[in-house]
Scaffold this active site. Structure first.
Site, PDB file in Angstrom:
ATOM      1  CG  HIS A 186       9.219 -12.318 -32.784  1.00  0.00           C
ATOM      2  ND1 HIS A 186       9.967 -11.860 -31.584  1.00  0.00           N
ATOM      3  CD2 HIS A 186      10.050 -11.621 -33.268  1.00  0.00           C
ATOM      4  CE1 HIS A 186      11.126 -10.961 -31.900  1.00  0.00           C
ATOM      5  NE2 HIS A 186      11.060 -10.519 -32.412  1.00  0.00           N
TER       6      HIS A 186
ATOM      7  CB  ILE B  85      -0.912   0.101   0.982  1.00  0.00           C
ATOM      8  CG1 ILE B  85      -1.982  -1.171   1.099  1.00  0.00           C
ATOM      9  CG2 ILE B  85      -2.117   0.972   1.041  1.00  0.00           C
ATOM     10  CD1 ILE B  85      -2.697  -1.428   2.529  1.00  0.00           C
TER      11      ILE B  85
END
Length: 466
Positions: free
Chosen positions: A448, A188
């Site tokens: 790719h 957090i």
């Protein structure tokens, strides 16, 4: 008080476990009541995942504009409009809140929503103090506690008197902090730290631990710190904050003990993000006999049942990792056990999670620290992201990928600290769930140039752990 209104099911709290459970049980013909004290949707929608990630997206856009010249694009320096950023977040969250309300009140019959505070009178009866001022008493043979957690407040001298921000309060700031002090170096604190630094605040993160994210491997902690320092975030670690004060101008002073002696840290705003505590202290659990641990978390078995027949606990209110996806799986566990008569367990389930800094930290399975603690034999492969074609082309070259495999070549853990780290981690999680080996992934034909293609080369680097 008249006799309690009878339902088949009472659900206290409308979080990520309670809401879908209410819908599933109502569809099955059960008469369901949902009692919500604050806002429908629970922490994730209102002050957790959704609003924070919306703000983080704005911070990423700021960073993209700031670094545009690196891609050959001329742009003026970004000027974040903080009010507009918060307004965008608010619009997104309101849409989600409206969706939850419609689902519970319009889209599915058999559900009654009570907005108010529920408290047990006994193991089968709830007293509800309605937000409108009235009262209700409800009873059912099945009761589900889904009340979540709140920010823990450490016992530091002067902290309460000085006032501070929690993860809830900071979402509603209307002005950008000049200097944000963050007490706590967990996920957090890191997400808010990078976010506000990119918005233009000075940010200092203070933590008592030696490393950030101390449960992670050292290489992960070091890489995360290096990235946030590159963004301009300041760190004060191994620091014990002893006092907090605030002067007439609103400036905070934190007095901390460090290995180098006492330090005084000053800032315009203070966020406390040192952990969570369960919302169980005002539920009247003492009237039910439901057992809790020393911190107040409700104890449950693998089917999420408490020690009192008919009472369950779901989501963050019971012990264990606190993630929205696990709370949702709690719903599935209960749904299958109650409605489908399938014996399903909440124990020993996968624990994927993501820290949504940039780059993201995606984690599944064991870390090296955990594997060594369990005395496992394993091989490990680590590869810097800068060698990946997709990283070079997009410019996101910071970070690394790491995987652990066992003696049978099955993947037992992965740490992906890079752009789209959470998505890449999820691919590995699917492979783990399907029983694929590292050889299978190394020899898979990936398109790719994609991030997934990096797995071909990553698994080629496996070596026996030292």
């Amino acid at each position: 008080m008249p006799r309690p209104t009878r339902f088949d099911v009472l659900i206290i709290g409308s979080g990520q476990a309670g809401n879908p459970l209410a819908t599933a049980l109502a569809k099955a013909g059960r008469k369901v009541a949902v009692i919500e004290k604050y806002l429908l949707g629970g922490s994730c929608i209102n002050y957790g995942c959704s609003p924070v990630k919306a703000l983080l997206s704005s911070a990423e856009r700021v960073h993209q504009v700031a670094t545009a010249a690196d891609y050959g694009v001329k742009a003026s320096a970004p000027k974040p409009d903080f009010r507009a950023i918060v307004a965008r977040k608010d619009a997104i969250i309101q849409q989600k809140r409206d969706g939850v309300r419609d689902n519970l009140t319009q889209e599915q019959s058999g559900i009654t929503v009570f907005m108010g505070h529920a408290r047990f009178r006994s193991a089968r009866v709830l007293h509800v103090q309605l937000n409108t001022g009235g009262e209700q008493e409800l009873t059912a043979p099945l009761i589900f506690i889904n009340t979540g957690t709140r920010a823990a407040v450490p016992p530091i001298e002067g902290l309460t008197e000085s006032g501070f921000l929690t993860n809830v309060d900071i979402l509603d700031l209307k002005q950008l902090p000049e200097h944000l002090l963050i007490l706590g170096g967990g996920y957090i604190g890191l997400e808010f730290g990078q976010m506000f630094r990119r918005f233009g605040s000075r940010v200092t993160i203070i933590d008592a631990a030696k490393n950030l994210l101390e449960r992670e491997d050292d290489d992960v902690c070091q890489a995360m710190r290096a990235q946030l320092e590159a963004d301009g975030v300041e760190f004060v670690l191994e620091a014990e904050v002893r006092r907090v004060s605030r002067n007439a101008d609103g400036e905070y002073t934190l007095t901390a003990g460090t290995s180098a002696g006492e330090r005084r840290l000053r800032g315009s705003h203070l966020l406390v993000a040192v952990g969570r505590e369960p919302n169980t202290d005002d539920l009247g659990l003492e009237t039910t006999g439901v057992e809790t641990d020393e911190k107040g978390y409700v104890l449950v078995n693998e089917r999420l049942q408490t020690n009192v027949r008919g009472i369950y606990a779901l989501g963050d209110v019971h012990p264990g990792p606190q993630f929205t996806h696990l709370a949702y799986d709690d719903y599935r566990v209960v749904r299958d056990n109650i409605l489908h008569r399938k014996r399903r367990s909440a124990k020993a389930r996968p624990l994927p999670y993501v820290v949504f800094t940039q780059p993201q930290l995606g984690r599944i399975g064991l870390s090296e620290k955990q594997a060594r603690h369990e005395k496992l034999e394993y091989r490990v492969a680590t590869m810097p992201v800068r060698v990946v074609g997709r990283a070079q082309e997009t410019g996101f070259t910071t970070g690394f990928m790491k995987v652990l495999v066992d003696e049978k070549s099955h993947i037992i853990g992965a740490t992906i600290f890079c752009e789209q780290g959470g998505e890449i981690m999820s691919m590995i999680q699917l492979a783990m769930a399907g029983g694929l080996t590292c050889d299978d992934l190394q020899n898979t034909v990936f398109a790719h140039p994609t991030w997934a293609e990096a797995l071909n080369n990553l698994f080629a680097k496996l070596v026996k752990a030292a």
